[in-house]
Scaffold this motif. Structure first.
Motif, PDB file in Angstrom:
ATOM      1  N   UNK A 272       0.840  -1.191   0.000  1.00 29.35           N
ATOM      2  CA  UNK A 272       0.000   0.000   0.000  1.00 29.35           C
ATOM      3  C   UNK A 272       0.875   1.242   0.000  1.00 29.35           C
ATOM      4  N   UNK A 273       0.293   2.312  -0.493  1.00 28.79           N
ATOM      5  CA  UNK A 273       1.026   3.571  -0.604  1.00 28.79           C
ATOM      6  C   UNK A 273       0.053   4.719  -0.369  1.00 28.79           C
ATOM      7  N   UNK A 274       0.424   5.628   0.523  1.00 26.40           N
ATOM      8  CA  UNK A 274      -0.384   6.808   0.810  1.00 26.40           C
ATOM      9  C   UNK A 274       0.069   7.982  -0.057  1.00 26.40           C
ATOM     10  N   UNK A 279       4.612   4.028   2.677  1.00 30.02           N
ATOM     11  CA  UNK A 279       4.251   2.729   2.114  1.00 30.02           C
ATOM     12  C   UNK A 279       4.794   1.605   2.991  1.00 30.02           C
ATOM     13  N   UNK A 280       4.494   0.392   2.604  1.00 28.39           N
ATOM     14  CA  UNK A 280       4.934  -0.770   3.390  1.00 28.39           C
ATOM     15  C   UNK A 280       5.771  -1.730   2.550  1.00 28.39           C
ATOM     16  N   UNK A 281       6.558  -1.195   1.639  1.00 24.03           N
ATOM     17  CA  UNK A 281       7.380  -2.051   0.789  1.00 24.03           C
ATOM     18  C   UNK A 281       8.255  -2.965   1.643  1.00 24.03           C
ATOM     19  N   UNK A 282       8.272  -4.243   1.300  1.00 22.32           N
ATOM     20  CA  UNK A 282       9.082  -5.229   2.012  1.00 22.32           C
ATOM     21  C   UNK A 282       8.285  -6.192   2.858  1.00 22.32           C
ATOM     22  N   UNK A 283       7.054  -5.795   3.236  1.00 20.44           N
ATOM     23  CA  UNK A 283       6.272  -6.643   4.130  1.00 20.44           C
ATOM     24  C   UNK A 283       5.882  -7.961   3.466  1.00 20.44           C
ATOM     25  N   UNK A 284       5.658  -7.940   2.162  1.00 20.51           N
ATOM     26  CA  UNK A 284       5.314  -9.170   1.456  1.00 20.51           C
ATOM     27  C   UNK A 284       6.333 -10.267   1.664  1.00 20.51           C
ATOM     28  N   UNK A 285       7.587  -9.898   1.830  1.00 20.34           N
ATOM     29  CA  UNK A 285       8.640 -10.875   2.129  1.00 20.34           C
ATOM     30  C   UNK A 285       8.780 -11.118   3.621  1.00 20.34           C
TER      31      UNK A 285
END
Length: 527
Positions: A272-274, A279-285
């Motif tokens: 997600x990105x505001x 954003x929450x880049x990296x959480x998928x891993x």
């Protein structure tokens, strides 16, 4: 002259010269107590644990004549912000090792379930919610920081945090926010890994954290690799976000084809990105560990950061993901006949959507805590239920599916039976269907141990059963390890009650099967 007299003379001389008596210790070869003033550097290490990418150990290097013979876990206090709550909480130090002037703190990676952790958390009769608060975890729970480092959490007007009006969370922190101090020192004196805004503190005692599973031998971001696949999203990113891992010995100049494993995470943990760039880049891993577990399997592994919300009206994640797959087929020798999608919750809907939109593209689906045959391009998340067209295409192309359910969570029994009917109609043999259509259920006590709901099946599958056989539900977890009270044989069946709903147990009476292959072997070695 005796040593005692020498020491007295030296003390008198030092007082006359105005020198501090503390310097006498080094002259007298006496030992000093461990203190931050004697620390040269501190090194934190993270690695995959059950809860995700997590702190596993801390090395403290001392200088001077420091006495380390009596140090224990009680010598140190180590703090970090919690997963469920951003307040600082003490990190559990399991043990301490000493080698020369280096002390290693071995950090707890066992359960961090809370005292109010409830066993039955859903259904007609409820004990209470499942509850946990892992500390030293990169991923947050229901809180996040904005681009200025401000923390958003809850809706209280009396705490130190801004109200989380966006509902966002599950953010990978820029840095762990560790604070270390010794017995006799205070938290105000602590050595801090991070600044107040959560960024790494370059001017302190802490070295940059060593994060396993990343770098040239681990996962690298698409951006770092120069992979630029245009995205259909219009909310601030030009290219699809994601991570890639290449197996040992990989060469894009070779004619060898590599299996392609793609992991797609769940709804809250999706990218997600505001508007301000937060954003929450990296959480998928970092959150569920599924991508990390496929390392060293001989496959190219991707974690594509789909959005489950946002992206703009023209955003089509299935087109983005298809274009990424084609990019890796064309540029990185990915085998077009060996493509696996592994989904977590909403990620199963994404996987089903891609498989139904591009029939024949996907060889294998691994569905954790999600439903078989749910996901059609252009329809709302749970509205896209496969009909005859989608199931017939899946069956005709021989797409293999293995679904994993938690006892009190998703229920794939009827959908599994639907799948079998379509594959039988397509002419597949009973033997082939038994090999390629699978459904596994895990008992709720395994999740309870960790304070997780039964919706955390991705973690359960990949932590315990990625490369280990599952021998049935007569099992418990002791000190983080599986302990079977009895083991079933391959081909045996077992049952789970499931959730109690309107007086009935929803899974009671269904026979699950014990399979003879681990998930890893099933995906990569079957014909």
């Amino acid at each position: 002259m005796s040593k005692k007299m020498i020491a007295i003379v030296m003390m008198v001389c030092m007082l006359i010269m105005g020198l501090p008596l503390s310097s006498l210790a080094a002259t007298d070869n006496s030992k000093m107590e461990p203190a931050l003033s004697h620390v040269k550097s501190i090194q934190a290490y993270s690695d995959l644990a059950f809860y995700g990418q997590k702190l596993t150990k801390v090395e403290i290097k001392y200088s001077g004549n420091v006495d380390l013979t009596n140090v224990t876990a009680d010598t140190y206090t180590l703090l970090d912000r919690g997963y469920s709550n951003p307040d600082f909480t003490e990190v559990t130090i399991d043990s301490v090792d000493v080698k020369g002037k280096t002390v290693t703190l071995n950090i707890n990676v066992d359960t961090e379930a809370l005292e109010n952790n409830g066993y039955i958390y859903t259904g007609d009769v409820v004990d209470g919610p499942r509850a946990k608060n892992p500390v030293g975890l990169y991923s947050t729970g229901p809180w996040y920081r904005d681009v200025e480092g401000v923390i958003y959490f809850g809706n209280s007007a009396v705490d130190q945090y801004e109200n989380n009006t966006t509902g966002k969370g599950y953010q990978t922190r820029e840095s762990l926010e560790l604070k270390l101090f010794h017995a006799g020192e205070t938290s105000a004196e602590a050595a801090c890994l991070a600044n107040e805004d959560g960024s790494y503190n370059e001017n302190g005692l802490w070295l940059p954290t060593m994060d396993a599973n990343y770098g040239k031998k681990g996962f690298q971001s698409f951006e770092a690799l120069g992979i630029e696949v245009p995205t259909t999203a219009t909310d601030g990113d030009d290219f699809v976000k994601g991570w890639a891992y290449f197996p040992k010995g990989y060469s894009e100049n070779s004619s060898k084809k590599y299996p392609l494993i793609i992991t797609i995470t769940g709804g809250g943990t999706s990218y997600w990105r505001l508007p301000d760039g937060t954003n929450n880049f990296g959480t998928g891993l970092n959150f569920d560990g599924s991508g990390f577990r496929w390392m060293d399997s001989g496959a190219i592994v991707l974690n594509i950061h789909d959005r489950s919300t946002g992206g703009g009206s023209e955003y089509k994640f299935w087109e983005d993901d298809y274009n990424v797959i084609q990019y890796f087929i064309n540029e990185y020798n990915a085998d077009p006949e060996a493509i696996t999608l592994s989904g977590n919750s909403r990620g199963t809907i994404a996987a089903n959507t891609i498989a139904s939109e591009y029939p024949g593209l996907i060889n294998t689906l691994v569905l954790n805590n999600g439903s078989m045959g749910t996901g059609i391009a252009g329809l709302d998340m749970f509205a896209g239920v496969w009909g005859a067209e989608e199931w017939q295409a899946a069956a005709e192309n021989g797409m293999s599916i293995w679904a994993f359910d938690g006892e009190l969570d998703t229920n794939n029994i009827a959908l599994y039976q639907t799948a079998i009917a379509y594959y039988e109609a397509a002419g597949w043999s009973d033997e082939w269907i038994a090999e390629n259509l699978r459904l596994t259920g895990f008992p709720t006590q395994l999740y309870y141990y960790w304070g997780e709901t039964d919706h955390s099946t991705t973690k359960m599958t990949y932590w315990y059963f990625y490369d280990n056989l599952y021998y049935g539900p007569d099992v418990e977890i002791v000190d983080g390890e599986l302990v079977y009270n009895s083991k079933l044989e391959v081909g045996d069946t077992y049952q789970l009650k499931g959730k109690l709903t309107n007086g009935d147990y929803v899974k009671d009476g269904f026979d699950y099967i014990i399979y003879g292959e681990t998930l890893c072997d099933w995906v990569l070695t079957r014909d």
